[in-house]
Design a protein around this motif. Structure first.
Motif, PDB file in Angstrom:
ATOM      1  N   LEU A  11      12.918   4.799 -47.358  1.00  0.00           N
ATOM      2  CA  LEU A  11      13.467   4.352 -48.626  1.00  0.00           C
ATOM      3  C   LEU A  11      14.466   5.409 -49.065  1.00  0.00           C
ATOM      4  O   LEU A  11      14.084   6.500 -49.519  1.00  0.00           O
ATOM      5  CB  LEU A  11      12.361   4.187 -49.657  1.00  0.00           C
TER       6      LEU A  11
ATOM      7  N   MET B 171      28.924   5.168 -45.102  1.00  0.00           N
ATOM      8  CA  MET B 171      28.977   4.040 -46.035  1.00  0.00           C
ATOM      9  C   MET B 171      27.740   3.167 -45.922  1.00  0.00           C
ATOM     10  O   MET B 171      27.309   2.547 -46.890  1.00  0.00           O
ATOM     11  CB  MET B 171      30.220   3.203 -45.777  1.00  0.00           C
ATOM     12  N   THR B 172      27.178   3.143 -44.722  1.00  0.00           N
ATOM     13  CA  THR B 172      25.926   2.391 -44.561  1.00  0.00           C
ATOM     14  C   THR B 172      24.871   2.909 -45.527  1.00  0.00           C
ATOM     15  O   THR B 172      24.158   2.124 -46.139  1.00  0.00           O
ATOM     16  CB  THR B 172      25.410   2.494 -43.120  1.00  0.00           C
ATOM     17  N   ASP B 173      24.793   4.217 -45.688  1.00  0.00           N
ATOM     18  CA  ASP B 173      23.842   4.774 -46.647  1.00  0.00           C
ATOM     19  C   ASP B 173      24.007   4.150 -48.020  1.00  0.00           C
ATOM     20  O   ASP B 173      23.051   3.792 -48.672  1.00  0.00           O
ATOM     21  CB  ASP B 173      24.020   6.296 -46.756  1.00  0.00           C
ATOM     22  N   GLY B 174      25.269   4.041 -48.400  1.00  0.00           N
ATOM     23  CA  GLY B 174      25.555   3.424 -49.689  1.00  0.00           C
ATOM     24  C   GLY B 174      24.934   2.042 -49.795  1.00  0.00           C
ATOM     25  O   GLY B 174      24.330   1.681 -50.797  1.00  0.00           O
ATOM     26  N   HIS B 175      25.021   1.308 -48.709  1.00  0.00           N
ATOM     27  CA  HIS B 175      24.466  -0.043 -48.730  1.00  0.00           C
ATOM     28  C   HIS B 175      22.958  -0.049 -48.902  1.00  0.00           C
ATOM     29  O   HIS B 175      22.407  -0.805 -49.658  1.00  0.00           O
ATOM     30  CB  HIS B 175      24.851  -0.777 -47.445  1.00  0.00           C
ATOM     31  N   TYR B 176      22.291   0.841 -48.167  1.00  0.00           N
ATOM     32  CA  TYR B 176      20.828   0.823 -48.244  1.00  0.00           C
ATOM     33  C   TYR B 176      20.329   1.309 -49.576  1.00  0.00           C
ATOM     34  O   TYR B 176      19.276   0.905 -50.026  1.00  0.00           O
ATOM     35  CB  TYR B 176      20.229   1.672 -47.120  1.00  0.00           C
ATOM     36  N   SER B 177      21.096   2.201 -50.176  1.00  0.00           N
ATOM     37  CA  SER B 177      20.623   2.737 -51.442  1.00  0.00           C
ATOM     38  C   SER B 177      20.925   1.777 -52.589  1.00  0.00           C
ATOM     39  O   SER B 177      20.503   1.985 -53.699  1.00  0.00           O
ATOM     40  CB  SER B 177      21.284   4.083 -51.729  1.00  0.00           C
ATOM     41  N   PHE B 178      21.651   0.746 -52.274  1.00  0.00           N
ATOM     42  CA  PHE B 178      22.064  -0.216 -53.293  1.00  0.00           C
ATOM     43  C   PHE B 178      20.866  -0.742 -54.076  1.00  0.00           C
ATOM     44  O   PHE B 178      20.786  -0.636 -55.281  1.00  0.00           O
ATOM     45  CB  PHE B 178      22.778  -1.383 -52.607  1.00  0.00           C
TER      46      PHE B 178
ATOM     47  N   SER C 269      15.595   1.251 -45.146  1.00  0.00           N
ATOM     48  CA  SER C 269      16.638   1.383 -44.137  1.00  0.00           C
ATOM     49  C   SER C 269      16.026   0.962 -42.804  1.00  0.00           C
ATOM     50  O   SER C 269      14.811   0.834 -42.689  1.00  0.00           O
ATOM     51  CB  SER C 269      17.117   2.826 -44.072  1.00  0.00           C
TER      52      SER C 269
ATOM     53  N   GLN D 230      16.415   5.995 -51.482  1.00  0.00           N
ATOM     54  CA  GLN D 230      16.386   6.553 -52.835  1.00  0.00           C
ATOM     55  C   GLN D 230      15.343   7.660 -52.975  1.00  0.00           C
ATOM     56  O   GLN D 230      15.531   8.630 -53.687  1.00  0.00           O
ATOM     57  CB  GLN D 230      16.132   5.451 -53.867  1.00  0.00           C
TER      58      GLN D 230
ATOM     59  N   THR E 110      14.727  -1.194 -51.030  1.00  0.00           N
ATOM     60  CA  THR E 110      15.090  -1.685 -49.718  1.00  0.00           C
ATOM     61  C   THR E 110      14.872  -0.601 -48.670  1.00  0.00           C
ATOM     62  O   THR E 110      15.327   0.521 -48.824  1.00  0.00           O
ATOM     63  CB  THR E 110      16.576  -2.104 -49.721  1.00  0.00           C
TER      64      THR E 110
ATOM     65  N   LEU F 121      17.046  -0.393 -54.956  1.00  0.00           N
ATOM     66  CA  LEU F 121      16.056   0.672 -54.935  1.00  0.00           C
ATOM     67  C   LEU F 121      14.936   0.363 -53.981  1.00  0.00           C
ATOM     68  O   LEU F 121      14.257   1.234 -53.484  1.00  0.00           O
ATOM     69  CB  LEU F 121      15.476   0.822 -56.329  1.00  0.00           C
TER      70      LEU F 121
ATOM     71  N   TYR G  31      16.742  10.713 -51.348  1.00  0.00           N
ATOM     72  CA  TYR G  31      17.769  11.332 -52.180  1.00  0.00           C
ATOM     73  C   TYR G  31      17.135  12.057 -53.366  1.00  0.00           C
ATOM     74  O   TYR G  31      17.586  13.126 -53.783  1.00  0.00           O
ATOM     75  CB  TYR G  31      18.758  10.288 -52.686  1.00  0.00           C
TER      76      TYR G  31
END
Lengths: 235, 235, 235, 235, 235, 235, 235
Positions: B19, B1-8, B14, B21, B12, B10, B24
């Motif tokens: 980065l 879920m942390t990944d989800g936060h960092y990808s929130f 980690s 995004q 930001t 564009l 990914y």
């Protein structure tokens, strides 16, 4: 998970007063290929390891050390895409200055301009800090200069310094060998030896770059064959 | 879920300075159909697998390899919609250059322009990085060139390289067979053999594409029948 | 719940490199009424199931197949409101083209323009992708064409294809029956039979639509009585 | 809670391809007072239940059925504040049309314009969908028309339909009684009987509204005493 | 906690089709000091409880009942700061109207303008709904009018109504006593008695306000001594 | 944690109809140094505790009581930085008024203007409410006035009031001692005694401030030596 | 984790009325190198510890104390990049003033201008507060002045004060030694002794900076050799 929260907004302090995004950008820098700079008595040099992903890369195509003006060079540790953005800005700034005032921009002036851009990206919404540290060296009427700019927008004037992977070890290594009376030639030797300290694999003229400004001549990026000569001298 | 936060956001980093995004987007690239490029002694080629969803597709309708100018071609691995956006920009840029300076844009100049666009999409809010890697090849007064641009906005100048699915295996395969004296014809053979390595099913003239620039002639996309001839030669 | 996070921002990749919003939009498409297109030797047709919510609907009021120009037709599977937005844009684009160049827009040119709009909605902030797939067919000086545009902005040139509910089964059905020499009349028969495969309830002239362009005549939407004739032929 | 996440952004699909905000807006509609429309042989009518919060309300002050032009009327089920926004837009649009073209706007043209506005509120950021469904009826040179617009921006052309609370039961009721040859007078009777089906309490001339366009006369909203006459006839 | 999620964005429906922010704003209204209005045969009145935080407040300084024009008054239950924003807008609107058309704005026209502003604050991003309900009364060529506007932007035309704390009980009380033939004087008595029902502590001329428009005279706010007379009459 | 959610957006009501940010801003006010105002028969005064962080502060440098115009003074409890923003706005507003109309702004007019600014910061996105309450006193042709403005944008006209720490106890204290016939001199005594009630440590002429407007003279901030005289009188 | 929530928006109060971002910025200040200022009888001084990361730094390159005008100097504790932003603004502001009014800006005027900028960054969206405290000293026609500005935008006029690491201990130390009759020379001694209190390692002329304005002479930053003389005097 708290980290995730603080890093959410680029412009938010953590409770201890840190800007997490800048810390993270610094982590990016310190996991990137090392670069260094040395100010000698009669010159100033930049040197950097140059990662070649594999044998099929065109060896003479990547230049991590770049000219900003005839007398000023720049190298980075971090994200190459971000580097080119700042390189473009730096060259434009230098050109505007020289058109406006009729002479080349002072190294420090240029450094301040770039650092201001880098700082702005730490205080505005919708952008991220630059993912790199820069070393800028050059000559002007005040002599030879070596500057570092960090993702926070801080800049430092060094006699000699290192950025990127293993920068702490490299810096200790440099400190031991540096003297203020160092000749440019010796500086190049020291630079190569420093990079060698942390180099994994066999160093050759294609996987390091060296740039030098000395004896009032423009900043010059050494050719692979010139680098090869230095490497042979050091064997 | 942390990944989800960092990808929130564009833009930001980690904590490790990545980065997400861009990582990914690279994952998108490496799950897409493979493409490759080879710079030969007297030419440069692009080749790509072309997925045909089924038999009812119009076989001559999809061209993954495209002209930017008469002498420069481009192929991608990743999202086709994003490709067309960059293709349009690249063509416009090349046209503007040629109108302004009276001669065709240098391959490297064009690559830098496209890479700058791609980089910008990694540092601005409200957009996402491009979901593709590009191979750009062409000829100009400096010879034959093969470049790769990644979702981060980095570009590389290659002798030969692969993008997309199985790119690591394909690259090893290429490395073993590549020599600097390779003729364009051999390069095409090597390209086909490389694609065959990872090809699932039966390769034919409709499910691969090849583009080539050699002997100072414009960049040309081979017709299915020309490809068929090469396939027969290799049987 | 992680999915929820990734879908938060329209322009964010999931770790596997997917754009969740596009996947979800595709799910919308594949739960909507089926449509199909077939390119015959001397023509090209569109056909679609037309859901009539109940008996009280004005039967001749809903046209899912629409003209863009005299020679180009379009049908969709997905959200009707989104369809009208693209229909309006497509018609305007075609009109501008024809005013500017004095002749009708090529089918492929039009498809590229619409696909570019659809792609843009996958890479900008503050909007969502379009919730539909399109089939566009028509004639121009290069012959008969059948294109599909997906929510990602991808387009494909087909001999025959299906979108919407049961599109995979319908496509297998089509594949079995399709031949390149199919006559337009046969294509209409095949289209009706394909739709019948997955049709729940009794198919009649009011719950399917058929559009056809053949023998160099403009694109024409069949009247219920014309459709009835075809249905009778097939009994 | 997942629902909460998907509804966060107005413009985000849920994994099944639904736009939750539109679903929720439809829930609002189907918990609001019912309204219905019937197209008769020689006319078209609207009818609606009109909730009077209590006895102290000014009975003649609330008109849920409103004129857009002399010949076109509109009623809604849902949020009254949103209705007035669309009413204003509709009247303006009709006026602009009539000033520009010298004759009254066609019912379908008007419906398309309103539906486009409603659709736009489902695809833009910073706004929410409209919380209502509309019934629009009227006459033009093509005859009598009855349209419904939903929060998604979809519109339908009906012979007879219901929106709001119990709309499914009401629709079944209507279906059973509707015939294409229905006279306007009978349509009014049917409308009243349909509303009575789900009406809680005693229906009188103050808690329903009826609007009618027939025999080429303008759209007219019945007075309480006219409604009373119809109620008496039905006793 | 789900509520928290739905209220996050001002413009988001909850699954049941409610706009939580409007519900919450209504809760604000119904926990604020009560106000009421009564339309009599020959006039219309507003009355409100006026909270005086303590004895040191300047008694004649707070007027919850305010003039919009000479003939139209307004009172609120809810947030005073929001009231002044709408009061300013209402006065400006009335002034513009009267300058443009040469006569005073109709009560209903004014109510519609204010309600449109209030509605807009429920459908735009970056703002919140107004935290109040309004009662607007006045006279124009069509007689005496009493309107209520809610945070949703709905308005109602009343014979008599209450807003704010205990509004349901107060409304029942009013309903029992109201008749259409009520004289303005009686209406004032009824208003005072209604407020007294829920008044905590001793009511006097300083903690209620009364405004009245009757016999074609302008809307007038009663002085404390006039109110005192009414209070004495009722003892 | 729910509180955290509601305070997220500045412009969002909690379920009970409160705006959390205003509540929190009020908490800021009531934890700040106390201030008070008293309207006497022939004048009006402001008084405030003035925290001196330590002995090294320049004692005559901090003025919490400030002039807006010659005849109007203002003091605050809360954030000093926010105070200066409003002070600047207030002075500008007063100056514009006086240039436009040729005479000084009425106290109430000025209060309304400032309160409107403060209210706006509670209903817009991207800003926070002001973190202070204000007391504004002054004279105009209508006499002496004392107003309070709260973070919600509400204002009150007081005979005497307190803001900041211990404001409830201070208010009780004031209520007991206040009479409408109080002379300005007595008001100053009362003010000092009230501040003394909650003062921790030894009060002297450097840690309180007093401002006074009386006998039709401009508003004047007392010098430390004048304050000392009052303190001596009270011993 | 609640902290994370409140710090999310820069402009949001915590329940206790604090602005977390300002608190965090203050934490940044109090973990940065200390600085101090002392106003003497005939002058005013600034002094600061200057961290030199290691021996290789160019010792004369970092000046934490900077001129704003000839007569006004500034030092900071906190983020260097933020300092340069404010330095630039301050110099521009001073220059504009002096061009407009023909004489140098008053120290207090300048302080107010800078503080207003700093405050604005605490009340707007999309930015973060400045991560520093400033000491500004200088002379004007009103004498010698020493001001402090905090991240909240507050400013204070001091006789002597400290910011940064150990500021509380340093302040106690200063308080004990300060007298209003202190001579500038003594102030410099006191400043050095205060910095020494908390200095880790050996203090020398390269790791502290001192700036001084006295005897109506411009503000001057001492050279390392001048500082060395003071250090020798104190041994």
């Amino acid at each position: 998970m708290t980290d995730g929260h603080y890093s959410f907004s680029l412009t938010t302090f953590s409770p201890t007063g840190k800007l997490a995004q800048i810390e993270y950008a610094l982590n990016r820098v310190s996991s990137s290929s090392p670069a260094l700079g040395i100010r000698a008595k009669n010159g100033v040099i930049l040197a950097t390891e140059k990662k070649t992903p594999n044998e099929l890369i065109e060896k003479n195509s990547i230049y991590k050390i770049q000219h900003i003006t005839d007398h000023i060079g720049m190298v980075y540790a971090g994200m190459p895409g971000d580097f080119r953005v700042l390189l473009k800005k730096a060259r434009k700034e230098a050109m505007i200055y020289s058109l406006q005032y009729g002479n080349e921009i002072l190294v420090k002036e240029l450094v301040k301009e770039i650092a201001a851009v880098v700082q702005e990206f730490t205080q505005s919404g919708g952008v991220r800090p630059f993912g790199l540290s820069l070393l800028i060296c050059g000559t002007d009427i005040y002599g030879y200069h070596l500057y570092q700019i960090d993702p926070s927008g801080c800049y430092f004037n060094w006699l000699a310094t290192c950025i990127g992977k293993d920068y702490q070890n490299n810096l200790s290594f440099l400190e031991k060998r540096y003297s203020k009376d160092i000749e440019t030639e010796d500086a190049i030797h020291t630079a190569i030896l420093t990079l060698k300290e942390s180099y994994e694999g066999v160093m050759n003229e294609h996987n390091i770059e060296i740039g030098v400004a000395y004896n009032n001549k423009p900043f010059k990026i050494l050719t692979p064959s010139e680098i090869k000569d230095y490497l042979i001298e050091l064997e």
